[in-house]
Motif scaffolding. Structure first.
Motif, PDB file in Angstrom:
ATOM      1  N   MET A 137       0.847  -1.175   0.000  1.00  0.00           N
ATOM      2  CA  MET A 137       0.000   0.000   0.000  1.00  0.00           C
ATOM      3  C   MET A 137       0.891   1.236   0.000  1.00  0.00           C
ATOM      4  SD  MET A 137      -2.993   1.082   2.612  1.00  0.00           S
ATOM      5  CE  MET A 137      -4.408   0.191   2.099  1.00  0.00           C
ATOM      6  N   GLY A 138       0.438   2.313  -0.668  1.00  0.00           N
ATOM      7  CA  GLY A 138       1.224   3.533  -0.781  1.00  0.00           C
ATOM      8  C   GLY A 138       1.259   4.334   0.506  1.00  0.00           C
ATOM      9  N   LYS A 139       2.171   5.278   0.525  1.00  0.00           N
ATOM     10  CA  LYS A 139       2.293   6.139   1.696  1.00  0.00           C
ATOM     11  C   LYS A 139       1.153   7.149   1.722  1.00  0.00           C
ATOM     12  CE  LYS A 139       7.317   5.988   1.715  1.00  0.00           C
ATOM     13  NZ  LYS A 139       8.542   6.779   1.619  1.00  0.00           N
ATOM     14  N   LYS A 140       0.802   7.595   2.918  1.00  0.00           N
ATOM     15  CA  LYS A 140      -0.254   8.590   3.043  1.00  0.00           C
ATOM     16  C   LYS A 140       0.200   9.945   2.520  1.00  0.00           C
ATOM     17  CE  LYS A 140      -3.204   6.853   6.642  1.00  0.00           C
ATOM     18  NZ  LYS A 140      -3.928   7.190   7.851  1.00  0.00           N
ATOM     19  N   ASN A 156       1.363  10.611  -0.266  1.00  0.00           N
ATOM     20  CA  ASN A 156       1.077  10.718  -1.693  1.00  0.00           C
ATOM     21  C   ASN A 156      -0.378  11.044  -1.988  1.00  0.00           C
ATOM     22  OD1 ASN A 156       3.713  10.098  -2.234  1.00  0.00           O
ATOM     23  ND2 ASN A 156       3.324   7.921  -2.514  1.00  0.00           N
ATOM     24  N   MET A 157      -1.207  11.142  -0.961  1.00  0.00           N
ATOM     25  CA  MET A 157      -2.633  11.388  -1.162  1.00  0.00           C
ATOM     26  C   MET A 157      -2.872  12.846  -1.550  1.00  0.00           C
ATOM     27  SD  MET A 157      -4.209   9.164   1.958  1.00  0.00           S
ATOM     28  CE  MET A 157      -5.875   9.462   1.513  1.00  0.00           C
ATOM     29  N   ILE A 158      -3.876  13.063  -2.384  1.00  0.00           N
ATOM     30  CA  ILE A 158      -4.244  14.408  -2.827  1.00  0.00           C
ATOM     31  C   ILE A 158      -5.138  15.033  -1.755  1.00  0.00           C
ATOM     32  CG2 ILE A 158      -5.479  15.738  -4.572  1.00  0.00           C
ATOM     33  CD1 ILE A 158      -4.761  13.508  -6.551  1.00  0.00           C
ATOM     34  N   PRO A 159      -4.837  16.260  -1.315  1.00  0.00           N
ATOM     35  CA  PRO A 159      -5.692  16.883  -0.300  1.00  0.00           C
ATOM     36  C   PRO A 159      -7.063  17.237  -0.879  1.00  0.00           C
ATOM     37  CG  PRO A 159      -3.999  18.409  -1.030  1.00  0.00           C
ATOM     38  CD  PRO A 159      -3.701  17.077  -1.662  1.00  0.00           C
ATOM     39  N   VAL A 160      -8.095  17.026  -0.086  1.00  0.00           N
ATOM     40  CA  VAL A 160      -9.462  17.293  -0.501  1.00  0.00           C
ATOM     41  C   VAL A 160      -9.931  18.567   0.201  1.00  0.00           C
ATOM     42  CG1 VAL A 160     -11.821  16.402  -0.494  1.00  0.00           C
ATOM     43  CG2 VAL A 160      -9.895  14.837  -0.778  1.00  0.00           C
TER      44      VAL A 160
END
Length: 68
Positions: free
Chosen positions: A1-4, A6-10
């Motif tokens: 699973m990817g790192k947090k 790398n998530m796009i902010p919402v």
């Protein structure tokens, strides 16, 4: 699973001061217009209501033609 990371902010929906100020200024301008020129404001409101009614009638006719 990817790192947090790398998530796009919402966006959370918070609004700044500028939209609130612009909204208040528009509301104040409408209020001043209604107070100073009530007949013109009433005519504009009637025309707007008639236009919205015409749009709704057009949509109803369109959907009726699709169903037929």
């Amino acid at each position: 699973m990817g790192k947090k990371g790398n998530m796009i902010p919402v966006p959370t929906g918070g609004s700044g001061l500028l939209p609130k100020v612009l909204g208040a200024l528009i509301a104040l301008a409408l209020l001043v217009f209604v107070v100073k020129h009530p007949t013109d404001a009433a005519n504009w409101a009637k025309a707007l209501a008639a236009g919205i009614g015409s749009i709704i009638d057009g949509i109803a006719a369109f959907t009726g033609q699709l169903a037929a």
